[in-house]
Design a protein around this motif. Structure first.
Motif, short mmCIF file in Angstrom:
data_model
loop_
_atom_site.label_atom_id
_atom_site.label_comp_id
_atom_site.label_asym_id
_atom_site.label_seq_id
_atom_site.Cartn_x
_atom_site.Cartn_y
_atom_site.Cartn_z
N SER A 66 0.83 -1.20 0.00
CA SER A 66 0.00 0.00 0.00
C SER A 66 0.87 1.26 0.00
O SER A 66 0.36 2.36 -0.11
N THR A 67 2.19 1.11 0.12
CA THR A 67 3.02 2.30 0.05
C THR A 67 3.28 2.68 -1.40
O THR A 67 3.79 3.74 -1.69
N ARG A 68 2.93 1.81 -2.36
CA ARG A 68 3.16 2.08 -3.78
C ARG A 68 1.94 2.70 -4.43
O ARG A 68 1.98 3.71 -5.07
N GLN A 69 0.81 1.99 -4.33
CA GLN A 69 -0.40 2.51 -4.95
C GLN A 69 -1.51 2.52 -3.91
O GLN A 69 -1.47 1.77 -2.95
N VAL A 70 -2.48 3.37 -4.13
CA VAL A 70 -3.59 3.42 -3.19
C VAL A 70 -4.47 2.21 -3.44
O VAL A 70 -5.04 2.08 -4.52
N PRO A 71 -4.57 1.29 -2.47
CA PRO A 71 -5.42 0.12 -2.72
C PRO A 71 -6.88 0.53 -2.71
O PRO A 71 -7.24 1.51 -2.06
N GLU A 72 -7.67 -0.20 -3.44
CA GLU A 72 -9.10 0.09 -3.43
C GLU A 72 -9.63 -0.17 -2.03
O GLU A 72 -9.30 -1.17 -1.43
N HIS A 73 -10.42 0.76 -1.51
CA HIS A 73 -11.02 0.45 -0.22
C HIS A 73 -12.40 1.05 -0.12
O HIS A 73 -12.66 2.16 -0.57
N GLY A 74 -13.29 0.26 0.46
CA GLY A 74 -14.67 0.71 0.59
C GLY A 74 -14.98 1.00 2.04
O GLY A 74 -14.08 1.33 2.82
N ASP A 75 -16.22 0.86 2.39
CA ASP A 75 -16.66 1.16 3.75
C ASP A 75 -16.23 0.12 4.75
O ASP A 75 -16.06 0.40 5.92
N VAL A 76 -16.09 -1.11 4.28
CA VAL A 76 -15.70 -2.19 5.18
C VAL A 76 -14.25 -2.55 4.89
O VAL A 76 -13.88 -2.78 3.74
N PRO A 77 -13.41 -2.55 5.92
CA PRO A 77 -12.01 -2.91 5.68
C PRO A 77 -11.91 -4.33 5.15
O PRO A 77 -12.61 -5.22 5.63
N ARG A 78 -11.05 -4.52 4.16
CA ARG A 78 -10.86 -5.89 3.64
C ARG A 78 -10.13 -6.75 4.66
O ARG A 78 -10.38 -7.93 4.78
N HIS A 79 -9.18 -6.13 5.36
CA HIS A 79 -8.34 -6.88 6.30
C HIS A 79 -8.29 -6.16 7.64
O HIS A 79 -7.87 -5.00 7.71
N ILE A 80 -8.71 -6.83 8.68
CA ILE A 80 -8.64 -6.29 10.04
C ILE A 80 -7.65 -7.14 10.85
O ILE A 80 -7.74 -8.38 10.83
N ALA A 81 -6.72 -6.50 11.52
CA ALA A 81 -5.76 -7.21 12.37
C ALA A 81 -5.96 -6.74 13.81
O ALA A 81 -6.05 -5.53 14.06
N ILE A 82 -6.05 -7.66 14.74
CA ILE A 82 -6.38 -7.30 16.12
C ILE A 82 -5.36 -7.83 17.13
O ILE A 82 -5.03 -9.03 17.11
N ILE A 83 -4.90 -6.97 18.03
CA ILE A 83 -4.18 -7.43 19.22
C ILE A 83 -5.22 -7.60 20.31
O ILE A 83 -5.81 -6.62 20.80
N MET A 84 -5.45 -8.84 20.65
CA MET A 84 -6.50 -9.18 21.62
C MET A 84 -5.90 -9.06 23.02
O MET A 84 -5.35 -10.02 23.55
#
Ligand code: IPE
Ligand code: IPE
Ligand code: MG
Length: 254
Positions: A6-24
Motif C-alpha cells: 500500500s506504500t506504492r499505490q492506493v489500494p481500493e477500499h470501501g466502507d468495510v475494511p478488507r483486512h482487520i488485524a487485532i491485538i486481543m
C-alpha cells in the motif's frame, strides 16, 4: 488475490475494511476485575474470538488476523504458558470443524516449530481442511513476532536473490508469513495499551490504527462496529494530499 504494497499505490477500499488485524489484549485484567484466575479471562477471550469471527464474516471482511500468542509471551510464568497452550489445543480441536462449516479458511502464522507435536498436527490438519474456503480468511498469529517475520522473509529471499544491493521493497512481501493477504486496512488493539508489541511491523506501515479501552473478553459485534465506524471517518492518503485524492475521485465519477 496477491498482496500489494500500500506504500506504492492506493489500494481500493470501501466502507468495510478488507483486512482487520487485532491485538486481543486485556484478558488478564478482565479476570482480575472479577477476582478470577487469569486463565478465566483467556477462556472468555475464546468466546470473543468466536463472536468477532462471526461478525467479520457477516460484514464482508475478507481477512481477519488475530494476535493470540507473541514470541515474547514465553516470558510469562510457566503455568500460564502451559494453560494457554492447553487452551490453544482445545480451541483447535473444537472450533476447526465449525469454522469449516462457516466457510472460514484457517491459517496459523508464526514460528510453529516451538509448539508441541500435537498442536502442530492440529494446525496442519485445520489448514488443510479449510484451505479452499473463501468466505473469510482467519489468520491466528501464534509464536509470531514482526521482527521474526521480516528476518525469516529476508533470509529466504537471500537464498534466491543473494545480491543484497538489488533487493527492492516489493521483493520481500512474497516471503512474509502473510503473503497471501493484503496489508491490514484496520488495526485494532483492545485493553487500552497503545503499542504494537512486535505484531505485524512490516505490514502495518499504512494501516489505520484504532485503540479501545474495551478488554478483549468484552469485545464483539458492537465493539467491532465502533472500530469500523471510526475507520470510515478516516482519509487514507498514503503520502498524497487530500486534494489529490478528491481529484482522483472526481475523475473516477466523470
Ligand atoms: C492477552 O491478554 C492475551 C495474551 C497475550 C495471550 P493478556 O493476558 O495480556 O491480558 P492483560 O494485558 O494481562 O490484561
Ligand atoms: C500482545 O499482548 C500479544 C498478544 C495479544 C498475543 P501483551 O499483553 O503480551 O503485550 P505487552 O507485553 O503488554 O506489550
Ligand atoms: Mg496484555
Amino acid at each position: 488475490m496477491s498482496q500489494q504494497s500500500s506504500t506504492r499505490q492506493v489500494p481500493e477500499h470501501g466502507d468495510v475494511p478488507r483486512h482487520i488485524a487485532i491485538i486481543m489484549d486485556g484478558n488478564g485484567r478482565w479476570a482480575r476485575n472479577r477476582r478470577l484466575p487469569r486463565i478465566a479471562g483467556h477462556r472468555r477471550g475464546v468466546e470473543a474470538v468466536r463472536a468477532t469471527v462471526r461478525a467479520c464474516a457477516e460484514r464482508g471482511v475478507e481477512y481477519l488476523t488475530l494476535f493470540a500468542f507473541s514470541s515474547e509471551n514465553w516470558r510469562r510464568p510457566a503455568e500460564e504458558v502451559a494453560l494457554l497452550m492447553q487452551l490453544f489445543q482445545a480451541a483447535l480441536s473444537n472450533e476447526v470443524e465449525k469454522l469449516h462449516r462457516s466457510g472460514v479458511r484457517l491459517k496459523v502464522v508464526g514460528d510453529t516449530r516451538r509448539f508441541a507435536p500435537k498442536i502442530r498436527r492440529l494446525i496442519e490438519e485445520g489448514e488443510r481442511l479449510t484451505a479452499e474456503n473463501r468466505r473469510l480468511t482467519l489468520s491466528v498469529a501464534a509464536n509470531y513476532g514482526g521482527r521474526w517475520d521480516i528476518l525469516q522473509a529476508l533470509s529466504r529471499l537471500l537464498k534466491e536473490q543473494p545480491a543484497l544491493d538489488e533487493i527492492r521493497e516489493e521483493m520481500l512481501s512474497p516471503y512474509l508469513a502473510m503473503s497471501y493477504a493484503p496489508e491490514p486496512d484496520l488495526f485494532i488493539r483492545t485493553g487500552g495499551e497503545q503499542r504494537v508489541s512486535n505484531f505485524l511491523l512490516w505490514q502495518l506501515a499504512y494501516s489505520e490504527l484504532y485503540f479501545t479501552e474495551t478488554l478483549w473478553p468484552d469485545f464483539g459485534a458492537a465493539a467491532l462496529d465502533d472500530a469500523i465506524a471510526s475507520y470510515r471517518r478516516r482519509e487514507r492518503r498514503f503520502g498524497r494530499t487530500s486534494e489529490q485524492l478528491q481529484d482522483a475521485k472526481r475523475a473516477e465519477v466523470a
